[in-house]
Design a protein around this motif. Structure first.
Motif, mmCIF file in Angstrom:
data_model
loop_
_atom_site.group_PDB
_atom_site.id
_atom_site.type_symbol
_atom_site.label_atom_id
_atom_site.label_comp_id
_atom_site.label_asym_id
_atom_site.label_seq_id
_atom_site.Cartn_x
_atom_site.Cartn_y
_atom_site.Cartn_z
ATOM 1 N N VAL A 186 0.873 -1.289 -0.138
ATOM 2 C CA VAL A 186 -0.025 -0.076 -0.037
ATOM 3 C C VAL A 186 0.721 1.390 -0.119
ATOM 4 O O VAL A 186 1.786 1.429 0.764
ATOM 5 C CB VAL A 186 -1.007 -0.123 1.131
ATOM 6 C CG1 VAL A 186 -1.726 1.280 1.416
ATOM 7 C CG2 VAL A 186 -1.865 -1.282 1.040
ATOM 8 N N ASN A 188 -0.522 4.424 0.062
ATOM 9 C CA ASN A 188 -0.905 5.592 0.344
ATOM 10 C C ASN A 188 -0.225 6.501 1.565
ATOM 11 O O ASN A 188 0.181 5.704 2.426
ATOM 12 C CB ASN A 188 -2.585 5.165 0.894
ATOM 13 C CG ASN A 188 -3.139 4.335 -0.171
ATOM 14 O OD1 ASN A 188 -3.093 3.197 -0.493
ATOM 15 N ND2 ASN A 188 -4.353 5.126 -0.817
ATOM 16 N N GLN A 194 -6.367 10.656 -0.404
ATOM 17 C CA GLN A 194 -5.691 9.148 -0.611
ATOM 18 C C GLN A 194 -5.144 8.544 0.554
ATOM 19 O O GLN A 194 -4.365 7.584 0.707
ATOM 20 C CB GLN A 194 -4.427 9.085 -1.563
ATOM 21 C CG GLN A 194 -4.992 9.646 -3.071
ATOM 22 C CD GLN A 194 -6.194 8.531 -3.428
ATOM 23 O OE1 GLN A 194 -6.105 7.268 -3.398
ATOM 24 N NE2 GLN A 194 -7.380 9.213 -4.035
ATOM 25 N N GLY A 195 -5.470 9.052 1.781
ATOM 26 C CA GLY A 195 -5.012 8.780 3.013
ATOM 27 C C GLY A 195 -5.582 7.496 3.696
ATOM 28 O O GLY A 195 -6.711 7.130 3.271
ATOM 29 N N VAL A 199 -9.420 6.387 2.334
ATOM 30 C CA VAL A 199 -9.460 5.107 1.469
ATOM 31 C C VAL A 199 -9.802 4.026 2.244
ATOM 32 O O VAL A 199 -10.547 3.062 1.570
ATOM 33 C CB VAL A 199 -8.142 5.144 0.745
ATOM 34 C CG1 VAL A 199 -7.993 3.911 -0.129
ATOM 35 C CG2 VAL A 199 -7.674 6.046 0.003
ATOM 36 N N GLN A 290 -8.256 -1.434 -6.213
ATOM 37 C CA GLN A 290 -6.889 -1.675 -5.246
ATOM 38 C C GLN A 290 -6.056 -2.672 -5.668
ATOM 39 O O GLN A 290 -4.823 -2.913 -5.332
ATOM 40 C CB GLN A 290 -7.432 -1.653 -3.864
ATOM 41 C CG GLN A 290 -8.020 -0.648 -3.337
ATOM 42 C CD GLN A 290 -7.057 0.473 -3.004
ATOM 43 O OE1 GLN A 290 -5.985 0.203 -2.605
ATOM 44 N NE2 GLN A 290 -7.474 1.888 -3.163
ATOM 45 N N ARG A 293 -3.061 -1.560 -7.655
ATOM 46 C CA ARG A 293 -2.057 -0.500 -6.869
ATOM 47 C C ARG A 293 -1.015 -1.173 -6.072
ATOM 48 O O ARG A 293 -0.694 -0.955 -4.975
ATOM 49 C CB ARG A 293 -2.850 0.259 -6.400
ATOM 50 C CG ARG A 293 -3.763 1.109 -6.928
ATOM 51 C CD ARG A 293 -4.393 2.429 -6.094
ATOM 52 N NE ARG A 293 -3.234 3.101 -5.602
ATOM 53 C CZ ARG A 293 -3.197 4.179 -4.910
ATOM 54 N NH1 ARG A 293 -4.578 4.749 -4.511
ATOM 55 N NH2 ARG A 293 -2.342 5.027 -4.592
#
Length: 368
Positions: A186, A188, A194-195, A199, A290, A293
């Motif tokens: 992750v 983020n 986007q924290g 999220v 997700q 990512r």
């Protein structure tokens, strides 16, 4: 044909090794099947690594996000200890009704870290993912002897929502100068759109109002951590938002962030297996935006694409479009929900569904 089977867990139903075993059980052709279950740092991190690394698994009594006793463990391999945050902070430890990131705490992770230190580890690798907390590691720090306190010096209640009153830390973490590594895919940051709160907060039970409050509380606590440990720009550090902001606390403690899937892949010799494979099968419970990512499926698909290998994704449900999946290196995607025509059946009988899908794939792909 050499088939490499390297899935992540199907959250809430099957572990990664169980997913791999179901695919093998359903494969109907006499091909060479190689099982390499994976984890990106979330649930299953210890189980996957324990199958590949020499060492011993040490049981550790700890507590869940609400402070109830649970059994955790650490994997000690040489002078490196591996810890799975989900053993103490996992969303799977709470019922849907109990999920509340305002009060959920990472205290139990601190107990696991303390056990790793006491076991003599010089380096502790913490797998981050699948958490129910949103407290930026405040509970973890409290268990290590550095609780967040208010301006009057009183310790704050557990949970992310109370960090808006954090003024300092009431002690120094007892870590004996061990090196810390945060294993996560992750990227983020801690705060912002986007924290961690925006999220991941809603899936942990946060309402829209909770998200605003939690994001502001983490911003306040980031300032406390920066002052306490002499770090800067903690709110925007990549990976700081992992596991409800535990990533940020580990960064503040001098830890470095590494790719969870990269660490596990190296440990199990995945690159060598990919080089020798003819077909790659991976998967996870929910294949969605997700997933692309930096999670397990994306990492495997990218590696397969770079080698010109077909890559098939098996998922509990599929929420990605064909084009975006293909761009990531995915050749085909199959979901249990579509296979059964029912979400309830997909959740109730995932192993059977995977066996049946594997049987179809073997007929389609096998050269025999």
């Amino acid at each position: 044909m050499r088939v490499l089977i390297c899935p992540d867990k199907f959250a809430g139903t099957l572990s990664a090794p169980e997913v791999a075993e179901a695919v093998v059980a359903g494969w109907s052709k006499p091909d060479e099947l190689i099982k390499r279950p994976l984890s990106d740092g979330g649930p299953g991190f210890i189980e996957v690594l324990a199958g590949a690394l020499p060492g011993r698994r040490i049981p550790v009594p700890t507590v869940d996000p609400l402070g109830r006793p649970v059994e955790g463990e650490i994997l000690l391999s040489g002078t490196t200890a591996y810890v799975e945050s989900a053993h103490a902070c996992g969303l799977h430890l709470l019922s849907a009704e109990e999920r509340d990131p305002n009060s959920a705490s990472s205290y139990g992770l601190g107990l696991l870290l303390q056990a790793a230190v006491e076991a003599g580890a010089a380096e502790v690798v913490i797998g981050l993912g699948g958490s129910a907390v949103n407290d930026a590691g405040a509970g973890m720090l409290a268990a290590l002897g550095a609780p967040p306190v208010d301006i009057a010096g009183y310790a704050l209640p557990y949970g992310g929502a109370y960090l808006n009153a954090a003024a300092s830390l009431g002690g120094v973490p007892r870590l004996r100068q061990v090196s810390l590594v945060a294993a996560t895919d992750v990227d983020n940051p801690l705060t912002g759109l986007q924290g961690a709160s925006n999220v991941f907060g809603p899936q942990k039970g946060a309402s829209r109002e909770d998200v605003y409050r939690l994001d502001a509380a983490l911003e306040q606590f980031a300032g406390v951590l920066e002052k306490a440990f002499g770090v800067e720009d903690l709110q925007r550090a990549p990976g700081g938002g992992a596991a409800g902001g535990i990533g940020a606390a580990l960064i503040a403690l001098g830890g470095r962030v590494v790719s969870g899937i990269g660490l596990v892949s190296t440990a199990i010799g995945l690159e060598k297996e990919l080089d020798a494979a003819d077909l790659v099968i991976t998967g996870e419970g929910s294949f969605d935006h997700q997933s692309l990512r930096g999670k397990v499926v994306a990492g495997i698909a990218n590696a397969a694409r770079d080698r010109g290998l077909p890559c098939v994704v098996l998922a509990g449900r599929n929420e990605t479009g064909y084009r975006e999946a293909a761009a990531a290196g995915v050749t085909e995607t199959y979901s249990l929900t579509e296979h059964f025509g029912s979400t309830d059946l997909a959740m109730a009988e995932p192993a059977r569904g995977l066996r049946e899908l594997a049987g179809r794939l073997s007929e389609q792909w096998s050269r025999l």
